[in-house]
Scaffold this active site. Structure first.
Site, PDB file in Angstrom:
ATOM      1  N   CYS A  88       0.708   7.384 -49.184  1.00 24.21           N
ATOM      2  CA  CYS A  88       0.687   5.944 -49.464  1.00 24.21           C
ATOM      3  C   CYS A  88       0.169   5.629 -50.860  1.00 24.21           C
ATOM      4  O   CYS A  88       0.787   4.859 -51.607  1.00 24.21           O
ATOM      5  CB  CYS A  88      -0.093   5.183 -48.399  1.00 24.21           C
ATOM      6  SG  CYS A  88      -1.853   5.580 -48.288  1.00 24.21           S
ATOM      7  N   HIS A 142      -5.070   2.895 -45.772  1.00 25.91           N
ATOM      8  CA  HIS A 142      -3.638   2.777 -46.072  1.00 25.91           C
ATOM      9  C   HIS A 142      -3.412   1.689 -47.101  1.00 25.91           C
ATOM     10  O   HIS A 142      -4.151   0.707 -47.172  1.00 25.91           O
ATOM     11  CB  HIS A 142      -2.864   2.462 -44.791  1.00 25.91           C
ATOM     12  CG  HIS A 142      -1.390   2.529 -44.959  1.00 25.91           C
ATOM     13  ND1 HIS A 142      -0.732   3.686 -45.318  1.00 25.91           N
ATOM     14  CD2 HIS A 142      -0.429   1.585 -44.848  1.00 25.91           C
ATOM     15  CE1 HIS A 142       0.568   3.443 -45.406  1.00 25.91           C
ATOM     16  NE2 HIS A 142       0.774   2.169 -45.121  1.00 25.91           N
ATOM     17  N   HIS A 154       6.117   1.138 -48.047  1.00 27.30           N
ATOM     18  CA  HIS A 154       4.963   2.026 -47.937  1.00 27.30           C
ATOM     19  C   HIS A 154       5.390   3.396 -47.442  1.00 27.30           C
ATOM     20  O   HIS A 154       6.498   3.584 -46.948  1.00 27.30           O
ATOM     21  CB  HIS A 154       3.893   1.416 -47.025  1.00 27.30           C
ATOM     22  CG  HIS A 154       4.265   1.356 -45.576  1.00 27.30           C
ATOM     23  ND1 HIS A 154       3.375   1.625 -44.574  1.00 27.30           N
ATOM     24  CD2 HIS A 154       5.430   1.055 -44.950  1.00 27.30           C
ATOM     25  CE1 HIS A 154       3.957   1.487 -43.391  1.00 27.30           C
ATOM     26  NE2 HIS A 154       5.198   1.141 -43.600  1.00 27.30           N
TER      27      HIS A 154
END
Length: 184
Positions: A88, A142, A154
């Site tokens: 990420c 994240h 993402h």
């Protein structure tokens, strides 16, 4: 053109068209969810949705979001920063690097890469952070890039690919608009 390249191009075009028109593009996500079930939460009522849509980002934010969309379908690999795979923060680091802004390869320091933005002022390219224990950089797990229309791009997790998804999921910690430290 190889079939995979045609598929990626089609997904990017669908997502961009949906973002421009404000139509939901959840059905345009690439690939199956690997662990079954739907961990995404429904969007909040219309009055609580972000105002940002495609084309309303900063010039640099638009560059970062547009580049990130070209990476759809590439696999998630922990600690990867491209060009064949991403985690990420590797995806967000490379996207903003393409826009000329340097970010480190860790969500905790990306959280401190610019001002915190309220959800109702989110723009294309802004970074969306998710965690379980508040705004402690060590607890953020994240990060994704806002692309408009309540969607982000993402790199979700091992076994998955770079994809477009709703921002309405559990544990949204906050939004950051990266800035070029040299320009500040």
């Amino acid at each position: 053109m190889p079939q995979e390249a045609r598929r990626r191009t089609a997904v990017v075009m669908i997502v961009l068209a949906c973002a421009l028109t404000g139509a939901p593009a959840v059905w345009a996500q690439t690939g199956p969810r690997p662990f079954g079930g739907n961990h995404w939460t429904p969007a909040p009522p219309a009055g609580q949705r972000p105002a940002g849509t495609a084309g309303t980002g900063t010039r640099l934010g638009d560059l970062a979001a547009d580049w990130a969309l070209t990476q759809l379908g590439k696999p998630y690999t922990w600690a990867a920063a491209g060009p064949r795979a991403y985690d990420c923060s590797g995806l967000t680091m490379r996207a903003w690097q393409r826009a000329g802004v340097g970010l480190s390869h860790w969500t905790g320091t990306q959280w401190t890469s610019g001002p915190k933005i309220s959800l109702d002022a989110v723009r294309r390219g802004d970074l969306l952070f998710f965690g379980h224990r508040g705004r402690d950089p060590a607890a953020i797990r994240h990060v994704g890039i806002y692309i408009g229309g309540g969607l982000m791009v993402h790199a979700p997790r091992t076994g998955d690919v770079v994809r477009v998804a709703s921002i309405w999921r559990p544990h949204l910690v906050g939004v950051v608009r990266p800035r070029d430290r040299a320009a500040v």
